[in-house]
Design a protein around this motif. Structure first.
Motif, PDB file in Angstrom:
ATOM      1  N   UNK A   1      34.121  56.226 123.861  1.00  0.00           N
ATOM      2  CA  UNK A   1      33.609  55.765 122.568  1.00  0.00           C
ATOM      3  C   UNK A   1      32.218  55.149 122.728  1.00  0.00           C
ATOM      4  N   UNK A   2      32.017  54.355 123.767  1.00  0.00           N
ATOM      5  CA  UNK A   2      30.692  53.776 124.015  1.00  0.00           C
ATOM      6  C   UNK A   2      29.677  54.880 124.300  1.00  0.00           C
ATOM      7  N   UNK A   3      30.086  55.877 125.074  1.00  0.00           N
ATOM      8  CA  UNK A   3      29.179  56.995 125.335  1.00  0.00           C
ATOM      9  C   UNK A   3      28.810  57.745 124.075  1.00  0.00           C
ATOM     10  N   UNK A   4      29.763  57.900 123.153  1.00  0.00           N
ATOM     11  CA  UNK A   4      29.465  58.578 121.894  1.00  0.00           C
ATOM     12  C   UNK A   4      28.507  57.776 121.030  1.00  0.00           C
ATOM     13  N   UNK A   5      28.571  56.448 121.115  1.00  0.00           N
ATOM     14  CA  UNK A   5      27.609  55.629 120.379  1.00  0.00           C
ATOM     15  C   UNK A   5      26.186  55.893 120.866  1.00  0.00           C
ATOM     16  N   UNK A   6      26.029  56.092 122.173  1.00  0.00           N
ATOM     17  CA  UNK A   6      24.708  56.443 122.710  1.00  0.00           C
ATOM     18  C   UNK A   6      24.258  57.810 122.208  1.00  0.00           C
ATOM     19  N   UNK A   7      25.190  58.766 122.153  1.00  0.00           N
ATOM     20  CA  UNK A   7      24.845  60.102 121.652  1.00  0.00           C
ATOM     21  C   UNK A   7      24.409  60.034 120.197  1.00  0.00           C
ATOM     22  N   UNK A   8      25.116  59.247 119.398  1.00  0.00           N
ATOM     23  CA  UNK A   8      24.760  59.116 117.978  1.00  0.00           C
ATOM     24  C   UNK A   8      23.386  58.468 117.829  1.00  0.00           C
ATOM     25  N   UNK A   9      23.104  57.443 118.631  1.00  0.00           N
ATOM     26  CA  UNK A   9      21.795  56.787 118.564  1.00  0.00           C
ATOM     27  C   UNK A   9      20.676  57.762 118.897  1.00  0.00           C
ATOM     28  N   UNK A  10      20.849  58.542 119.974  1.00  0.00           N
ATOM     29  CA  UNK A  10      19.834  59.529 120.337  1.00  0.00           C
ATOM     30  C   UNK A  10      19.686  60.588 119.260  1.00  0.00           C
TER      31      UNK A  10
ATOM     32  N   UNK B   1      25.824  43.796 125.144  1.00  0.00           N
ATOM     33  CA  UNK B   1      25.424  45.124 125.624  1.00  0.00           C
ATOM     34  C   UNK B   1      24.484  45.797 124.640  1.00  0.00           C
ATOM     35  N   UNK B   2      24.748  45.650 123.342  1.00  0.00           N
ATOM     36  CA  UNK B   2      23.859  46.215 122.326  1.00  0.00           C
ATOM     37  C   UNK B   2      22.480  45.572 122.395  1.00  0.00           C
ATOM     38  N   UNK B   3      22.437  44.256 122.504  1.00  0.00           N
ATOM     39  CA  UNK B   3      21.156  43.550 122.590  1.00  0.00           C
ATOM     40  C   UNK B   3      20.387  43.970 123.832  1.00  0.00           C
ATOM     41  N   UNK B   4      21.070  44.049 124.976  1.00  0.00           N
ATOM     42  CA  UNK B   4      20.394  44.445 126.217  1.00  0.00           C
ATOM     43  C   UNK B   4      19.890  45.878 126.134  1.00  0.00           C
ATOM     44  N   UNK B   5      20.658  46.761 125.495  1.00  0.00           N
ATOM     45  CA  UNK B   5      20.221  48.155 125.349  1.00  0.00           C
ATOM     46  C   UNK B   5      18.964  48.245 124.506  1.00  0.00           C
ATOM     47  N   UNK B   6      18.931  47.497 123.399  1.00  0.00           N
ATOM     48  CA  UNK B   6      17.761  47.524 122.517  1.00  0.00           C
ATOM     49  C   UNK B   6      16.546  46.936 123.228  1.00  0.00           C
TER      50      UNK B   6
ATOM     51  N   UNK C   1       6.331  62.341 123.367  1.00  0.00           N
ATOM     52  CA  UNK C   1       6.446  61.517 124.569  1.00  0.00           C
ATOM     53  C   UNK C   1       7.386  60.342 124.333  1.00  0.00           C
ATOM     54  N   UNK C   2       7.237  59.664 123.206  1.00  0.00           N
ATOM     55  CA  UNK C   2       8.098  58.523 122.892  1.00  0.00           C
ATOM     56  C   UNK C   2       9.533  58.963 122.641  1.00  0.00           C
ATOM     57  N   UNK C   3       9.721  60.124 122.013  1.00  0.00           N
ATOM     58  CA  UNK C   3      11.082  60.603 121.758  1.00  0.00           C
ATOM     59  C   UNK C   3      11.795  60.917 123.068  1.00  0.00           C
ATOM     60  N   UNK C   4      11.139  61.656 123.953  1.00  0.00           N
ATOM     61  CA  UNK C   4      11.758  61.977 125.238  1.00  0.00           C
ATOM     62  C   UNK C   4      11.999  60.712 126.059  1.00  0.00           C
ATOM     63  N   UNK C   5      11.038  59.784 126.009  1.00  0.00           N
ATOM     64  CA  UNK C   5      11.228  58.524 126.723  1.00  0.00           C
ATOM     65  C   UNK C   5      12.382  57.722 126.148  1.00  0.00           C
ATOM     66  N   UNK C   6      12.555  57.762 124.832  1.00  0.00           N
ATOM     67  CA  UNK C   6      13.659  57.054 124.198  1.00  0.00           C
ATOM     68  C   UNK C   6      15.005  57.610 124.639  1.00  0.00           C
ATOM     69  N   UNK C   7      15.140  58.936 124.605  1.00  0.00           N
ATOM     70  CA  UNK C   7      16.401  59.561 124.992  1.00  0.00           C
ATOM     71  C   UNK C   7      16.708  59.260 126.461  1.00  0.00           C
ATOM     72  N   UNK C   8      15.677  59.312 127.319  1.00  0.00           N
ATOM     73  CA  UNK C   8      15.896  59.026 128.733  1.00  0.00           C
ATOM     74  C   UNK C   8      16.275  57.565 128.948  1.00  0.00           C
ATOM     75  N   UNK C   9      15.577  56.644 128.289  1.00  0.00           N
ATOM     76  CA  UNK C   9      15.797  55.221 128.523  1.00  0.00           C
ATOM     77  C   UNK C   9      17.155  54.774 128.006  1.00  0.00           C
ATOM     78  N   UNK C  10      17.627  55.358 126.908  1.00  0.00           N
ATOM     79  CA  UNK C  10      18.936  54.989 126.382  1.00  0.00           C
ATOM     80  C   UNK C  10      20.047  55.238 127.395  1.00  0.00           C
ATOM     81  N   UNK C  11      19.907  56.284 128.189  1.00  0.00           N
ATOM     82  CA  UNK C  11      20.983  56.650 129.105  1.00  0.00           C
ATOM     83  C   UNK C  11      20.723  56.247 130.554  1.00  0.00           C
ATOM     84  N   UNK C  12      19.758  55.364 130.789  1.00  0.00           N
ATOM     85  CA  UNK C  12      19.480  54.932 132.162  1.00  0.00           C
ATOM     86  C   UNK C  12      20.703  54.220 132.719  1.00  0.00           C
ATOM     87  N   UNK C  13      21.181  54.713 133.833  1.00  0.00           N
ATOM     88  CA  UNK C  13      22.349  54.122 134.475  1.00  0.00           C
ATOM     89  C   UNK C  13      22.096  53.812 135.946  1.00  0.00           C
TER      90      UNK C  13
END
Length: 323
Positions: free
Chosen positions: A297-306, A98-103, A246-258
């Motif tokens: 916990x997984x959701x919090x890891x996404x929050x920390x990354x963003x 999951x980490x590899x696919x997210x990256x 633009x890249x920052x907003x795109x990063x935050x959006x892409x991290x949470x794509x569901x």
């Protein structure tokens, strides 16, 4: 004969017009109408942030630190377990894929969305006939609801009746199982997300290009610079602040794509397109016995990354402003 002592008459001391008021006068001063108006405008925003951001984040942290079941989630008597849910997530065999696919999903989508958006922004900055109409048509993927876009791509990439396989068959290429093969499922959702994110990059970068003075390009052209040199030495450096946001907003959006991934592949097959966003949903709501704690916990890891990437962006912007 009694003698009376005369008390000298004291004149009241006048305070200079520029002197600071005393403590009692400061205490008696009431808020002005402008201050009341400022608090009036600030209160709804504060309530909105507390109710829809601070409280959900607090609840998510609380979920990740307790052993919640369906019963304890309703009654609110879940025992405190500390970082046990985080250890469970880290020890899960799904964590590494999951980490590899997210990256991979985030990096590839950001690169192509920015590159294609920048190329289209430069193209539409030429101001030719029908430029505004074509630019408006490119906004359609961004304006469509995500469920519509994901469903459309799911139909287009269908192995049996999809138009993509039909086009490949027309040129002599065999059908591809886009959504049901582990080797192609992640690529399929990446293609769909790139198509959805390009219009956002186009709009923001096109606005940034319009703020660059045309006189700079004219002066460079008179000095003998070709189109590529003018872009690389003038346009791209002046576009860096807009590119960064633009890249920052795109990063935050892409991290949470569901939505896109869940509608097209549900994270499969065999977790080949599972990211942290879909894994968090699967843990919390995708089973008969939901694991609320590990899912949070997984959701919090996404929050920390963003949050980390946001702090990096702020630090870089501060250094650029000081330099």
């Amino acid at each position: 004969m009694s003698h009376m002592t005369k008390v000298p008459h004291r004149r009241p001391v006048r305070r200079a017009s520029g002197a600071a008021p005393t403590a009692p006068s400061r205490a008696r001063r009431r808020p002005t109408s402008q201050q009341w108006a400022a608090w009036g405008f600030l209160t709804p925003v504060t309530l909105y942030l507390v109710l829809f951001y601070a409280y959900p984040l607090y609840r998510n942290i609380d979920l990740s630190l307790r052993d919640y079941t369906v019963r304890s989630f309703v009654q609110g008597d879940a025992p405190f377990t500390g970082l046990a849910n985080y250890r469970t997530v880290l020890d899960d065999p799904t964590f590494a894929p999951a980490l590899l696919h997210t990256v991979v999903f985030t990096v590839v989508c950001l690169f192509f969305q920015y590159a294609i958006g920048l190329a289209l922004a430069v193209f539409f900055n030429q101001r030719f006939r029908l430029s505004a109409t074509l630019r408006a048509l490119f906004l359609v993927p961004w304006l469509l609801p995500l469920i519509v876009s994901a469903s459309t791509w799911s139909w287009m990439l269908n192995s049996d009746s999809g138009v993509v396989n039909a086009a490949l068959h027309a040129v002599g290429i065999g059908p591809v199982n886009w959504l049901t093969t582990p080797g192609w499922s992640l690529a399929s959702v990446i293609i769909a997300n790139i198509w959805i994110g390009v219009p956002f990059n186009l709009v923001v970068l096109h606005s940034g290009l319009q703020s660059i003075p045309a006189s700079l390009h004219e002066a460079a052209a008179l000095d003998g610079a070709n189109a590529w040199q003018r872009f690389w030495r003038i346009t791209f450096p002046l576009l860096r602040p807009v590119s960064a946001i633009t890249l920052l907003l795109g990063l935050v959006y892409t991290l949470k794509v569901f939505d896109i991934i869940w509608i097209m592949t549900k994270g499969g097959p065999a977790d080949s397109s599972t990211t942290f966003a879909t894994w968090s949903y699967q843990l919390g709501f995708g089973n008969l016995l939901p694991a609320f704690g590990p899912g949070a916990a997984v959701g919090n890891l996404l929050v920390v990354a963003a949050l980390v990437f946001g702090l990096v962006y702020v630090r870089v912007q501060r250094k650029q402003a000081l330099s």
